[in-house]
Scaffold this motif. Structure first.
Motif, short mmCIF file in Angstrom:
data_model
loop_
_atom_site.label_atom_id
_atom_site.label_comp_id
_atom_site.label_asym_id
_atom_site.label_seq_id
_atom_site.Cartn_x
_atom_site.Cartn_y
_atom_site.Cartn_z
N ALA A 106 1.00 -1.23 0.00
CA ALA A 106 -0.17 0.12 0.13
C ALA A 106 0.76 1.26 0.11
CB ALA A 106 -0.83 -0.13 1.17
N ALA A 107 1.79 1.29 0.65
CA ALA A 107 2.92 2.28 0.96
C ALA A 107 3.43 2.34 -0.16
CB ALA A 107 3.69 2.14 2.00
N ALA A 108 3.89 1.44 -1.18
CA ALA A 108 4.66 1.49 -2.26
C ALA A 108 3.64 2.16 -3.56
CB ALA A 108 5.22 0.17 -2.82
N VAL A 114 1.72 6.45 -7.08
CA VAL A 114 0.62 7.64 -7.56
C VAL A 114 1.09 8.89 -7.26
CG1 VAL A 114 -1.54 8.68 -6.53
CG2 VAL A 114 -1.41 6.23 -6.56
N ALA A 115 2.05 9.18 -6.40
CA ALA A 115 2.50 10.65 -6.09
C ALA A 115 3.65 10.72 -7.43
CB ALA A 115 3.37 10.64 -4.97
N LEU A 139 11.01 8.13 -9.53
CA LEU A 139 10.29 8.09 -8.37
C LEU A 139 9.26 6.75 -8.63
CD1 LEU A 139 10.04 8.85 -5.34
CD2 LEU A 139 8.31 10.30 -6.06
N PHE A 140 8.86 6.87 -10.07
CA PHE A 140 7.88 5.86 -10.41
C PHE A 140 8.33 4.41 -10.52
CE2 PHE A 140 5.89 3.15 -13.61
CZ PHE A 140 4.37 3.45 -13.37
N LEU A 141 9.85 4.31 -11.02
CA LEU A 141 10.26 3.14 -11.12
C LEU A 141 10.71 2.56 -9.88
CD1 LEU A 141 12.72 3.81 -14.08
CD2 LEU A 141 10.78 2.35 -13.90
N THR A 142 10.93 3.58 -8.92
CA THR A 142 11.28 3.11 -7.43
C THR A 142 10.23 2.45 -6.74
OG1 THR A 142 13.08 4.61 -7.17
CG2 THR A 142 11.99 3.69 -5.22
N GLY A 143 9.21 2.99 -7.02
CA GLY A 143 7.97 2.56 -6.41
C GLY A 143 7.25 1.20 -7.05
N PHE A 144 7.17 1.23 -8.22
CA PHE A 144 6.92 0.21 -9.10
C PHE A 144 7.56 -1.19 -8.91
CE2 PHE A 144 4.48 -2.38 -12.08
CZ PHE A 144 3.78 -1.39 -12.88
#
Length: 457
Positions: free
Chosen positions: A304-306, A311-312, A321-326
């Protein structure tokens, strides 16, 4: 030469030490190989869409449908594939299921070219669903070989090695695009067709059938009626559904949201599935040590946090940032895959103890029900991948962004957290007579003061 083993009792420590471990390990190795190639074929169209330039006249929405079709078919096939092991034998069905992979690969080799109709592409993509069915039969087979105390690691290793097939075919696709260009998809198929034949041959030479594993309609009915089969199906949507859905959609999301070329997307798409596959055995090992329920809950909280990070990143158009979260989502889904699948045999073993069974009788009853339930849970979990691709399709059609889809995924992970805690971890669950918590044999020795066989230490 007959490859049927008439007697098999992995819970007997003397039997396991004398010959059980060696036989189970040998079958695990070749099961992983066959399942690995099955996953590669199943995810074939996540790579093929990268070869489909303007000459193919397929828009982004159409491509999301193409990558969803194998997930749908593979999810449905997991149910009959589960029972095929008991009907035909684990070794025999591994041979057959491996050879079936030739159908979609050879067909694609003939039809993958501009001018082929979209309907034909959809049918060819559907054929690759047979690779998704391999997972269910492989996991059911390996579940029967291992004692409860080692199932988390064995099932995690089997599934993780299979999941690596997603990253492997994406790496091969990257090599083909980088070396020969996006106009030569048949080179990719030329690599996998002979590998399929090799996997079938090795299964024939080195795997075994277990005679004690018999087709059991009663077990299938009992598993389908047990509410925990469906509760675990929901949780498996959150773990494996995320893994396979993101694996198939990652390249398309990068192209449509961040304007990456097929080559640039191919450079990145394999990283997530690779990490998610490598950590799946770690999830199983952590579940063996700390309990599958606890690891699964922690995983959903982290997912959920990732997702919030993704989304951010989408709102800020930050690719880094997108790649880090994904990629974090891939790794976490891999851990959750291992821990949630470890929960299944533990739940049914605890249920056997609650029925008054002990020793081998309890272990056999647990194997019988957990093996039957794995097919249903795996099928529903795979169908979650379809939902992810359809959510992305609708999100890009309506908002030209994947953000709405990710928001819906975040809500679902929050729901999974609530379900995991409410059903398997909250104190009241241990007091209900019909509860089935995640009890592992290794934990019984570590926590003899447990107040309930249903509650985790």
């Amino acid at each position: 030469m007959s490859r049927w083993i008439e007697q098999w009792d992995p819970e007997d420590e003397d039997f396991w030490a004398e010959k059980g471990r060696r036989i189970a390990g040998r079958n695990l190795v070749f099961s992983v190989l066959s399942e690995h190639i099955g996953f590669s074929v199943w995810s074939l169209w996540s790579v093929m869409v990268l070869f489909m330039g303007p000459d193919y006249h397929v828009d982004p929405a159409g491509k999301f449908f193409l990558v969803a079709m194998p997930t749908l078919v593979g999810g449905v096939l997991r149910v009959p594939y589960t029972f095929a092991v008991a009907r035909f034998g684990g070794r025999n069905w591994t041979i057959v299921s491996a050879l079936l992979l030739l159908v979609p690969t050879v067909t694609a080799a003939f039809l993958m070219k501009p001018g082929t109709s979209y309907t034909t592409f959809m049918l060819v993509a559907a054929l690759t669903g047979v690779g998704g069915g391999n997972f269910a039969s492989s996991m059911t087979n390996i579940n029967a070989f291992y004692p409860l105390r080692h199932k988390g690691w064995a099932l995690g290793l089997n599934a993780g090695g299979g999941n690596l097939g997603v990253a492997a075919i994406q790496l091969v696709g990257l090599a083909v695009i980088a070396g020969a260009g996006a106009g030569h998809p048949r080179i990719l198929l030329g690599v996998y067709i002979p590998l399929i034949v090799v996997a079938a041959l090795l299964a024939a030479l080195f795997m075994d059938n277990l005679a004690p594993v018999r087709n059991d309609t009663g077990a299938a009915v009992a598993a389908a009626k047990d509410p925990h089969t469906w509760i675990m199906s929901v949780l498996y949507i959150g773990t494996f559904g995320s893994f396979i859905g993101y694996s198939f959609a990652f390249g398309l999301v990068l192209q449509n949201q961040f304007g990456r070329t097929p080559l640039h997307a191919a450079y990145l798409t394999f990283i997530g599935p690779l990490l998610g596959s490598l950590v799946r055995p770690v999830g199983g090992r952590l579940a063996d040590r700390f309990g599958g329920t606890r690891i699964t809950l922690a995983t959903f909280l982290a997912m959920a946090a990732a997702t919030g990070l993704v989304v951010a990143a989408s709102d800020r158009h930050s690719l880094g940032l997108f790649l880090t979260g994904f990629i974090a989502l891939f790794a976490l889904s891999g851990i959750g895959n291992g821990s949630s699948f470890k929960m299944i045999p533990g739940i049914f073993h605890a249920k056997a103890l609650a029925r008054g069974l002990t020793g081998e009788a309890a272990a056999a009853w647990g194997r019988r029900l957990s093996g039957a339930s794995m097919g249903l849970i795996g099928a529903v979990g795979a169908l979650g991948g379809v939902a992810i691709n359809l959510a992305f399709r609708e999100s890009f059609l309506s908002r030209h962004s994947g953000t709405p889809a990710f928001v819906s995924f975040l809500v679902f992970y929050a729901l999974c957290c609530v379900v995991t805690w409410a059903v398997y971890l909250r104190p009241a669950a241990g007091r209900r007579q019909d509860a089935r918590a995640d009890q592992e044999a290794g934990q019984e020795q570590a926590a003899p003061a447990r107040t309930s066989v249903y509650a985790e230490p």
